[in-house]
Design a protein around this motif. Sequence first.
Motif, PDB file in Angstrom:
ATOM      1  N   ARG A   1      31.542  39.994  48.560  1.00 43.37           N
ATOM      2  CA  ARG A   1      30.827  40.334  47.331  1.00 43.37           C
ATOM      3  C   ARG A   1      30.759  39.140  46.391  1.00 43.37           C
ATOM      4  NH1 ARG A   1      32.383  42.032  42.427  1.00 43.37           N
ATOM      5  NH2 ARG A   1      34.536  42.434  43.031  1.00 43.37           N
TER       6      ARG A   1
ATOM      7  N   TRP B   1      27.682  39.287  43.416  1.00 45.18           N
ATOM      8  CA  TRP B   1      27.300  40.644  43.049  1.00 45.18           C
ATOM      9  C   TRP B   1      28.431  41.309  42.296  1.00 45.18           C
ATOM     10  CZ3 TRP B   1      25.640  42.160  48.655  1.00 45.18           C
ATOM     11  CH2 TRP B   1      24.375  41.619  48.934  1.00 45.18           C
ATOM     12  N   SER B   2      28.090  42.187  41.404  1.00 49.58           N
ATOM     13  CA  SER B   2      29.101  43.015  40.740  1.00 49.58           C
ATOM     14  C   SER B   2      29.400  44.208  41.657  1.00 49.58           C
ATOM     15  CB  SER B   2      28.581  43.518  39.392  1.00 49.58           C
ATOM     16  OG  SER B   2      27.510  44.419  39.584  1.00 49.58           O
TER      17      SER B   2
ATOM     18  N   GLU C   1      29.079  47.219  40.803  1.00 53.95           N
ATOM     19  CA  GLU C   1      27.998  48.168  40.557  1.00 53.95           C
ATOM     20  C   GLU C   1      26.773  47.833  41.408  1.00 53.95           C
ATOM     21  OE1 GLU C   1      29.658  46.568  38.101  1.00 53.95           O
ATOM     22  OE2 GLU C   1      30.822  48.239  37.291  1.00 53.95           O
ATOM     23  N   GLN C   2      26.449  46.543  41.503  1.00 54.37           N
ATOM     24  CA  GLN C   2      25.304  46.126  42.314  1.00 54.37           C
ATOM     25  C   GLN C   2      25.539  46.450  43.788  1.00 54.37           C
ATOM     26  OE1 GLN C   2      25.411  42.049  40.893  1.00 54.37           O
ATOM     27  NE2 GLN C   2      23.324  42.263  40.059  1.00 54.37           N
TER      28      GLN C   2
ATOM     29  N   GLU D   1      25.269  50.218  44.428  1.00 51.13           N
ATOM     30  CA  GLU D   1      23.883  50.685  44.426  1.00 51.13           C
ATOM     31  C   GLU D   1      23.160  50.294  45.720  1.00 51.13           C
ATOM     32  OE1 GLU D   1      19.812  49.974  41.883  1.00 51.13           O
ATOM     33  OE2 GLU D   1      21.729  49.806  40.843  1.00 51.13           O
ATOM     34  N   MET D   2      23.353  49.065  46.160  1.00 51.62           N
ATOM     35  CA  MET D   2      22.670  48.605  47.373  1.00 51.62           C
ATOM     36  C   MET D   2      23.174  49.328  48.616  1.00 51.62           C
ATOM     37  SD  MET D   2      22.106  44.535  46.850  1.00 51.62           S
ATOM     38  CE  MET D   2      23.644  44.122  46.068  1.00 51.62           C
TER      39      MET D   2
END
Length: 146
Positions: free
Chosen positions: A7, A12-13, A15-16, A19-20
């Motif tokens: 990550r 990326w966070s 949260e990102q 979501e992905m």
Amino acid sequence: MILKKLRHQKRWSQEQLAEMAGLSVRTVQRLEAGGKASLESLKSLASVFEVNVAQLEQEITVIDKTTEDWEKVPYWLRGYFFGSGLLKIPERKLNIRIEQGTVALGFGFLLLTPFQPNAFFASFVLFTAAYVVSLFTRAGDKYSVW
């Protein structure tokens, strides 16, 4: 800690990533902390990072739905996930899409109420269905089914 490393490489966070991958942020946090993951969650993460599932399995413990962990999940919730793995879309993402779709349809029918009195009942049914789907989704999060 391979998940956190991957990550960070992508910048990326949590949260990102969640979501992905179609997972909850809590699931990503739990996995980065060394928690267990379902095979579906691993497949989603492997797809997002474009790595083999085997690479993630080296450090992340997989919940097999025949193990004690799966036996702890209530029967009503296990029944909801019957047929797991038949769809290519992660189940959590599918649940959220169904929830969003029923809410949108519910609002549509609610707007039709002045013209068609029965539309109010239809919107009530759709909002109730969205709520029930959200309960199953949250229960799946709670018992780490994803």
